[in-house]
Design a protein around this motif. Structure first.
Motif, PDB file in Angstrom:
ATOM      1  N   LEU A 259       0.808  -1.220   0.000  1.00  0.00           N
ATOM      2  CA  LEU A 259       0.000   0.000   0.000  1.00  0.00           C
ATOM      3  C   LEU A 259       0.847   1.278   0.000  1.00  0.00           C
ATOM      4  O   LEU A 259       0.309   2.380  -0.108  1.00  0.00           O
ATOM      5  N   SER A 260       2.167   1.125   0.137  1.00  0.00           N
ATOM      6  CA  SER A 260       3.061   2.288   0.136  1.00  0.00           C
ATOM      7  C   SER A 260       3.393   2.714  -1.284  1.00  0.00           C
ATOM      8  O   SER A 260       3.170   1.970  -2.245  1.00  0.00           O
ATOM      9  N   ASP A 261       3.964   3.900  -1.417  1.00  0.00           N
ATOM     10  CA  ASP A 261       4.377   4.378  -2.730  1.00  0.00           C
ATOM     11  C   ASP A 261       5.736   3.830  -3.143  1.00  0.00           C
ATOM     12  O   ASP A 261       6.029   3.670  -4.323  1.00  0.00           O
ATOM     13  N   ASP A 262       6.563   3.555  -2.144  1.00  0.00           N
ATOM     14  CA  ASP A 262       7.918   3.075  -2.435  1.00  0.00           C
ATOM     15  C   ASP A 262       8.468   2.399  -1.187  1.00  0.00           C
ATOM     16  O   ASP A 262       7.996   2.655  -0.070  1.00  0.00           O
ATOM     17  N   PHE A 263       9.445   1.532  -1.374  1.00  0.00           N
ATOM     18  CA  PHE A 263      10.101   0.903  -0.231  1.00  0.00           C
ATOM     19  C   PHE A 263      11.561   0.649  -0.556  1.00  0.00           C
ATOM     20  O   PHE A 263      11.942   0.545  -1.722  1.00  0.00           O
ATOM     21  N   GLY A 264      12.368   0.546   0.485  1.00  0.00           N
ATOM     22  CA  GLY A 264      13.786   0.274   0.267  1.00  0.00           C
ATOM     23  C   GLY A 264      14.576   0.320   1.558  1.00  0.00           C
ATOM     24  O   GLY A 264      14.037   0.633   2.631  1.00  0.00           O
ATOM     25  N   SER A 265      15.827   0.019   1.449  1.00  0.00           N
ATOM     26  CA  SER A 265      16.724  -0.058   2.598  1.00  0.00           C
ATOM     27  C   SER A 265      16.875   1.289   3.297  1.00  0.00           C
ATOM     28  O   SER A 265      16.438   2.329   2.789  1.00  0.00           O
ATOM     29  N   THR A 266      17.517   1.263   4.437  1.00  0.00           N
ATOM     30  CA  THR A 266      17.790   2.502   5.168  1.00  0.00           C
ATOM     31  C   THR A 266      18.543   3.495   4.280  1.00  0.00           C
ATOM     32  O   THR A 266      18.205   4.673   4.223  1.00  0.00           O
ATOM     33  N   LYS A 267      19.561   3.004   3.594  1.00  0.00           N
ATOM     34  CA  LYS A 267      20.332   3.885   2.703  1.00  0.00           C
ATOM     35  C   LYS A 267      19.444   4.416   1.576  1.00  0.00           C
ATOM     36  O   LYS A 267      19.512   5.603   1.222  1.00  0.00           O
ATOM     37  N   TYR A 268      18.604   3.558   1.044  1.00  0.00           N
ATOM     38  CA  TYR A 268      17.702   3.979  -0.032  1.00  0.00           C
ATOM     39  C   TYR A 268      16.767   5.087   0.452  1.00  0.00           C
ATOM     40  O   TYR A 268      16.565   6.092  -0.235  1.00  0.00           O
ATOM     41  N   ILE A 269      16.210   4.899   1.637  1.00  0.00           N
ATOM     42  CA  ILE A 269      15.316   5.907   2.210  1.00  0.00           C
ATOM     43  C   ILE A 269      16.046   7.251   2.350  1.00  0.00           C
ATOM     44  O   ILE A 269      15.531   8.301   1.974  1.00  0.00           O
ATOM     45  N   CYS A 270      17.260   7.192   2.898  1.00  0.00           N
ATOM     46  CA  CYS A 270      18.054   8.427   3.058  1.00  0.00           C
ATOM     47  C   CYS A 270      18.324   9.089   1.709  1.00  0.00           C
ATOM     48  O   CYS A 270      18.207  10.311   1.564  1.00  0.00           O
ATOM     49  N   ASP A 271      18.683   8.280   0.714  1.00  0.00           N
ATOM     50  CA  ASP A 271      18.991   8.827  -0.614  1.00  0.00           C
ATOM     51  C   ASP A 271      17.758   9.457  -1.266  1.00  0.00           C
ATOM     52  O   ASP A 271      17.848  10.528  -1.888  1.00  0.00           O
ATOM     53  N   VAL A 272      16.614   8.792  -1.122  1.00  0.00           N
ATOM     54  CA  VAL A 272      15.374   9.335  -1.713  1.00  0.00           C
ATOM     55  C   VAL A 272      15.054  10.694  -1.108  1.00  0.00           C
ATOM     56  O   VAL A 272      14.741  11.654  -1.827  1.00  0.00           O
ATOM     57  N   ILE A 273      15.156  10.789   0.207  1.00  0.00           N
ATOM     58  CA  ILE A 273      14.834  12.061   0.872  1.00  0.00           C
ATOM     59  C   ILE A 273      15.863  13.131   0.513  1.00  0.00           C
ATOM     60  O   ILE A 273      15.511  14.292   0.265  1.00  0.00           O
ATOM     61  N   ASP A 274      17.140  12.753   0.465  1.00  0.00           N
ATOM     62  CA  ASP A 274      18.185  13.709   0.081  1.00  0.00           C
ATOM     63  C   ASP A 274      17.913  14.307  -1.303  1.00  0.00           C
ATOM     64  O   ASP A 274      18.174  15.492  -1.544  1.00  0.00           O
ATOM     65  N   ASN A 275      17.424  13.466  -2.210  1.00  0.00           N
ATOM     66  CA  ASN A 275      17.248  13.889  -3.600  1.00  0.00           C
ATOM     67  C   ASN A 275      15.842  14.395  -3.915  1.00  0.00           C
ATOM     68  O   ASN A 275      15.570  14.810  -5.039  1.00  0.00           O
TER      69      ASN A 275
END
Length: 362
Positions: A259-275
């Motif tokens: 039901l989420s829009d996206d999922f991924g590792s801790t690093k992935y989450i950090c990278d998505v928010i950074d960008n």
């Protein structure tokens, strides 16, 4: 050094006193000291980390580090074990608070795993390869190593699961059922081709009549933090913030990930928010210390926790300024305490598993 009892003198120091002492010890020890810190650590600890990352990043940094004599690991027990196994013999790894464990890792012990393996071999023969999430004990990593398998992290799980299916017909994934299920599903394995191994009952749980169709056997374990995010949380966010992006960790349940829009590792989450562009809005389903740090570091974005009643990871949170200072002063005084040391045979077998992981991780 009693690993469970913080000496009284550390309980009366002010934050500024502790910070000054830690800065002084870091300066004094120089390159002899290295402090890796996991993303889920408290801010008061992270400020002193020489590197910050997720499990894979910290494992790679530990393997590459050849200089430091003292590695004070600000994370949890299994991470410090991994650092000990990947570093040189002359390097010593410390955990500032020995109570900093992982409830997920504790859900799979080696005795249960060996029993499961025997039963699964009876059911499926030599058609299974084991993979273990790095959130597991050194003994479990050794088990996967000697049976041809590998470790995975949430960053490289997809790559390693793909590799595993080139080796054997079936996959035995432990200890986190959710990461295993989400990764396999993302790679096209239907849910009805997955089963759960229940270590308490010592039996395989699956729907359907044809056991031969099972491709993925999931250990019945989970992360108590990530399992705390629910469908209800998603519905509430959608209702209150219709345009908000929901980004979650793959340790969340299949229903939440779906039901989420996206999922991924801790690093992935950090990278998505950074960008992410300024003005964008995000509900993040992962550990609260990290979410709060992302909020503080990105004032140009609207960021909330997917479950704002969520507590930080309790075991990660055990490491604080007093325990970090205690560990550093013990080293400064030429003593050893809270040392993490894995025996030679376990290390040799676990290294096989860890190296297979690192070979397949860019």
């Amino acid at each position: 050094m009693d690993s469970s009892m913080l000496p009284e003198q550390y309980k009366t120091l002010t934050n500024s006193e502790m910070k000054n002492r830690i800065h002084a010890i870091k300066e004094k020890l120089g390159e002899d000291l290295f402090i890796p810190g996991h993303h889920y650590q408290r801010d008061e600890v992270i400020q002193f980390a020489d590197t910050v990352g997720d499990s894979l990043q910290l494992a790679q940094v530990a393997a590459a580090n050849k200089k430091a004599k003292h590695i004070v690991f600000c994370g949890v027990h299994f991470m410090a074990e991994t650092a000990d196994m990947l570093t040189e013999d002359g390097q010593v790894v410390y955990l500032p608070d020995m109570r900093a464990g992982c409830s997920m890792a504790d859900m799979a012990n080696i005795y249960q795993t060996e029993e499961a393996w025997v039963e699964l071999q009876k059911l499926f023969g030599d058609t299974i390869i084991p993979l273990t999430y790095v959130n597991s004990t050194a003994a479990i990593k050794a088990f996967t190593g000697r049976n041809g398998g590998a470790c995975v992290t949430s960053s490289n799980a997809k790559t390693l699961v793909e590799w595993a299916f080139t080796q054997k017909e079936r996959l035995f994934f432990l200890p986190d059922q959710h990461l295993g299920r989400n990764t396999a599903f993302d790679l096209g394995v239907p849910l009805d081709q997955m089963a759960i191994w229940n270590p308490i009952k010592g039996e395989l749980e699956f729907e359907g009549d044809d056991i031969e169709q099972i491709k993925v056997i999931l250990w019945k374990g989970h992360c108590s933090v990530h399992e705390g995010f629910t469908i209800y949380n998603i519905r509430e966010v959608r209702k209150k913030y219709p345009d908000m992006n929901i980004l979650v960790h793959p340790e969340c349940s299949r229903e939440v990930v779906a039901l989420s829009d996206d999922f991924g590792s801790t690093k992935y989450i950090c990278d998505v928010i950074d960008n992410a562009p300024a003005g964008s809005s995000w509900a993040i389903g992962t550990e609260m210390n990290l979410v709060k740090r992302l909020i503080a570091n990105h004032p140009d974005k609207h960021i909330i926790s997917l479950n704002e009643n969520m507590c930080p990871c309790l075991t990660m949170n055990r490491i604080d300024l007093p325990h970090l200072l205690w560990a550093l002063e013990t080293i400064e005084h030429g003593k050893q305490g809270n040392v993490i040391e894995v025996d030679e045979l376990t290390t040799q077998e676990a290294i096989l598993s860890l190296n297979r992981m690192l070979q397949h991780s860019s």
